[in-house]
Structures are given as structure tokens and as C-alpha cells.
Design a protein around this motif. Structure first.
Motif, mmCIF file in Angstrom:
data_model
loop_
_atom_site.group_PDB
_atom_site.id
_atom_site.type_symbol
_atom_site.label_atom_id
_atom_site.label_comp_id
_atom_site.label_asym_id
_atom_site.label_seq_id
_atom_site.Cartn_x
_atom_site.Cartn_y
_atom_site.Cartn_z
ATOM 1 N N LEU A 388 38.300 36.453 40.930
ATOM 2 C CA LEU A 388 37.456 36.642 39.746
ATOM 3 C C LEU A 388 37.559 38.061 39.200
ATOM 4 O O LEU A 388 37.616 38.273 37.980
ATOM 5 C CB LEU A 388 35.993 36.324 40.094
ATOM 6 C CG LEU A 388 35.683 34.853 40.413
ATOM 7 C CD1 LEU A 388 34.254 34.718 40.936
ATOM 8 C CD2 LEU A 388 35.891 33.957 39.197
ATOM 9 N N GLU A 393 36.556 38.557 35.325
ATOM 10 C CA GLU A 393 35.222 37.937 35.346
ATOM 11 C C GLU A 393 34.334 38.736 36.294
ATOM 12 O O GLU A 393 33.910 38.275 37.348
ATOM 13 C CB GLU A 393 35.327 36.471 35.769
ATOM 14 C CG GLU A 393 36.155 35.629 34.808
ATOM 15 C CD GLU A 393 36.165 34.153 35.194
ATOM 16 O OE1 GLU A 393 35.089 33.652 35.596
ATOM 17 O OE2 GLU A 393 37.227 33.513 35.088
ATOM 18 N N LYS A 396 30.649 37.510 37.421
ATOM 19 C CA LYS A 396 30.667 36.465 38.453
ATOM 20 C C LYS A 396 31.114 37.042 39.798
ATOM 21 O O LYS A 396 30.603 36.660 40.845
ATOM 22 C CB LYS A 396 31.599 35.323 38.050
ATOM 23 C CG LYS A 396 31.052 34.452 36.926
ATOM 24 C CD LYS A 396 31.967 33.281 36.644
ATOM 25 C CE LYS A 396 31.909 32.242 37.735
ATOM 26 N NZ LYS A 396 32.705 31.033 37.411
#
Length: 415
Positions: A388, A393, A396
Motif C-alpha cells: 500500500l 495509498e 490505508k
């Protein structure tokens, strides 16, 4: 008094009221006291009552005592894991109608739970547990503690490891002398990643099994203790190998094939965590040779064999995919959640990166958390975090950060 219990049992079996049975012999009140064991009575009266019931009191009393001993032998056979003897005793007990006597029935039902658990028939075991729990406050100290023991085994086999610990730790050792439950506490603590407590209770279990000359369970327990020694940091490897070899020899002596397979599996894991993948794969292969595909341990060993071959680049991708598909097929046919491991292998081997990490996030980790598989949670959360973060990201990824802060070296990591 035993005679009174027997007379009551056969009276009720014959469908007679107390009045019908005592007619011409004694009063209903006197019979009631005889059946409850709260009065003295003459042999002449019991002989007359027995004659009317068409039973021989001395024969029935002998049966009563033999039945009590047979229940204990059945319990011992299951602890010793003597499956042939256990089956024979179960069949004998089922043929004896005195097993329906109240003082035998609860113990008999508890032993039936143990029997079903030994067969991994969890639904049948759970049904009896629920029935007995309704009357838990009326059970004797021994039976109440034994109910906790079988509940603990059920929780362990159904993957509820913390619940297993909680119920087993509440057993009163002074009232329950079947100290085998220390072993179940040890493996439950192992399953929630508590190696010190696991080793402590395994050591207590080992003393009990040595005292009772239970060779198969000695092998089991020493295996658990050896795993704990290597749980955080690898123990002296030469000593570890020597101990495994001694346990393997014990398996040959006892003809304990399934245990030998487990020992090969565990020793292979020790090679794998030290990144000696060829040695690990060879041992996993030896373990697979010893067990049937329908064995509960087959899929676990096949999973680790594929892992070692992939990590060590020992087999072609095509062969590994074939083996992962085989594992998937067996797991799905058995309705086993272990299909998850083989799906992970297939996504990885087929280089389906996005599917692989989505599956980790939405399926695999949820299952591992439900089961309390701390090592696997740690391993796959770490992989997911890096994925991630590298994909940008960040938010997250940071959600996983707290569980990764305290992460130690994980034996599943190879990349």
C-alpha cells in the motif's frame, strides 16, 4: 445403596409404578426409601423385588461395578490415544443398558464428547456440550471440571484459542486429576503466541505423561516444548536437530506414523526459517509420504512445501501451480478454510499482484484474525503495508502501522 438404584432402574424400565412392584412385598414408602438409599432393608425384601423384576441382584451389582471400571478404562484409552481399544470399549458400553443410570450417564456423555472430538466430529460434540451446560450447576466437581476440559478441547479444535485458554485455566486441579489438560493449555497458549506459558504447561503435562507411561503423548509434549524453544529466536540448531532425531526414533518404536510426519514437518519449518529451503522441502516431502491426503495435517504440510520450493526456487512455476491447484481442490472438497493458503499461492505464482493483495486484505487477514493466527497476521500485514505504501495509498498503509511497530522477525518472511 446400589441395590436400590438397580431396583429403581429396572422398575422404570419395566414400566411399573412403585405400588405395582411392592404389592404383597412391602409398602410404597419403604420401596421409595430403598430406591433412594436412605433406609436399611432386609435381603429377603430385595430378593422378592428382584424376583418380580426378573433380575439377579448379585449379577447386577457386579455389572454395576464393572461398568464403572469400564468407563474409566475408556477414558484412559482416549488419553493414551489407543484408538482400537477406545472403539472396542465404546461398543461394549453401548450394549450395557445400565449406562442409562443417572450417576453413569453424565460421565458417559462427557466421554462421548471426548470420543467425537478425537474424530473431529465437532458438531456432535458441541450438541452434547450444550446439553450438559444446561445442567452444569448440578454436576459433581469432577464432572463439572471435565466439562470445562472437553469444552477447552472443542474450542481449540474450532480455532477459538483464547476461549480455550480461558476455560481450561478455570479448572480446579484439586478436584480433577486428569492433568492431560495441561497439554491442551500448552497448545492453546502456543496458538496465541505465548511461548513462555506454552512451555510452562507443556512441562507440567510432560511430567503427567511420564508418570502415566504415555509414550505417544510424551512425543506430542516434547514436540510442543521444542517448538517453544525456537519460537522467537532460533534455538541451538544442532541441539534442535538431535532432539528431533530422538523423537523420530521414538515414533518408530511406537509405530507412530502420523506423529513422525508432524516431526518431519516441524523440523522442515526450522530449516525453512533459517532459509535452508532445499533441506526444508526434502523434509516436507518425507512428511507428505507418511500421511493420507484426507489427513487434517496434509494440507498444512503441502502449503509449507510449496512455500519452501517457491522461496528456494526449487521447482518450476508450472509444477508449483499444479501442486497449489491440488491443494485447493482437496481443501474445497473437505470444506476446509485452508483453501485460502492455496489461493494465495496461485495469485502469487500467476503474478496477479493486485488480486493477491486484495485477497490478503479482504479475505486472508480476516480469516487469520478470526482464528487468532498471530504469526500469519504479522507476516501478511507487513506485506500489505509495504504494498500500500509503495502504491501511494499512505492513509490505508498507516492504518496498519500500529500493529507493525512492535513487529519482530517473523519466520514466514523470506523476501
Amino acid at each position: 445403596m446400589i441395590e436400590g438404584k438397580i431396583i429403581k432402574f429396572y422398575r422404570e424400565k419395566a414400566g411399573l409404578t412403585q405400588g405395582q412392584l411392592v404389592k404383597g412385598i412391602c409398602s410404597v414408602t419403604h420401596l421409595s426409601k430403598i430406591e433412594r438409599g436412605i433406609t436399611e432393608y432386609s435381603e429377603e425384601i430385595t430378593q422378592l423385588l428382584a424376583k418380580k423384576l426378573n433380575i439377579n441382584p448379585q449379577v447386577e451389582i457386579t455389572r454395576y461395578h464393572n461398568l464403572s471400571k469400564k468407563l474409566e478404562r475408556w477414558h484412559d484409552a482416549m488419553i493414551m490415544q489407543n484408538l482400537q481399544k477406545s472403539e472396542a470399549l465404546k461398543n461394549e458400553l453401548e450394549q450395557d443398558e445400565l449406562i442409562q443410570l443417572q450417576e453413569f450417564n453424565v460421565y458417559y456423555q462427557l466421554l462421548n464428547v471426548r470420543y467425537y472430538l478425537s474424530k473431529h466430529q465437532l458438531a456432535q460434540a458441541h450438541g452434547i456440550i450444550q446439553y450438559l451446560q444446561k445442567a452444569e450447576t448440578t454436576l459433581s466437581s469432577h464432572d463439572g471440571n471435565m466439562l470445562k476440559h472437553v469444552r477447552g478441547i472443542y474450542y481449540f479444535l474450532s480455532g477459538q484459542f483464547q476461549e480455550c485458554v480461558d476455560v481450561l485455566i478455570s479448572i480446579d486441579q484439586q478436584q480433577y486429576n486428569r492433568l492431560e489438560y495441561f497439554y491442551h493449555l500448552a497448545i492453546a497458549y502456543h496458538s496465541i503466541n505465548s511461548p513462555v506459558r506454552a512451555y510452562y504447561y507443556a512441562d507440567k503435562a510432560l511430567r503427567y505423561f511420564r508418570k502415566t507411561l504415555n509414550m505417544l503423548r510424551i512425543i506430542d509434549t516434547e514436540m510442543v516444548m521444542l517448538i517453544q524453544l525456537n519460537s522467537n529466536e532460533p534455538h541451538d540448531f544442532n541441539e534442535t536437530i538431535d532432539t528431533y532425531e530422538k523423537l523420530l526414533q521414538m515414533c518408530d518404536t511406537c509405530n507412530a506414523v502420523e506423529r513422525k510426519s508432524k516431526l518431519y514437518h516441524n523440523l522442515a519449518f526450522e530449516y525453512s526459517r533459517r532459509k535452508q529451503y532445499q533441506e526444508a522441502a526434502d523434509l516436507y516431502q518425507e512428511a507428505l509420504k507418511l500421511i493420507d491426503e484426507h489427513s487434517p495435517h496434509y494440507l498444512t504440510t503441502l502449503d509449507r512445501y510449496i512455500f519452501s520450493c517457491y522461496a528456494g526456487n526449487l521447482l518450476s512455476k508450472e509444477l508449483l501451480i499444479e501442486k497449489a491447484q491440488k491443494g485447493m481442490k482437496i481443501a474445497q472438497a473437505a470444506k476446509s478454510k485452508e483453501w485460502i493458503y492455496f489461493q494465495l499461492h496461485l495469485y502469487l505464482l500467476n503474478q496477479e499482484e493486485e488480486n493477491y493483495y486484495q485477497f490478503i486484505e479482504h479475505t486472508a487477514l480476516l480469516f487469520f484474525k478470526k482464528m487468532g493466527y498471530i504469526i500469519l497476521i504479522d507476516h501478511y500485514e507487513k506485506k500489505l503495508f509495504h504494498y500500500l505504501y509503495e502504491k501511494g495509498e499512505v492513509e490505508k498503509a498507516l492504518e496498519l502501522a500500529n500493529s507493525l511497530i512492535q513487529t519482530k522477525h517473523n519466520p514466514y518472511d523470506h523476501d
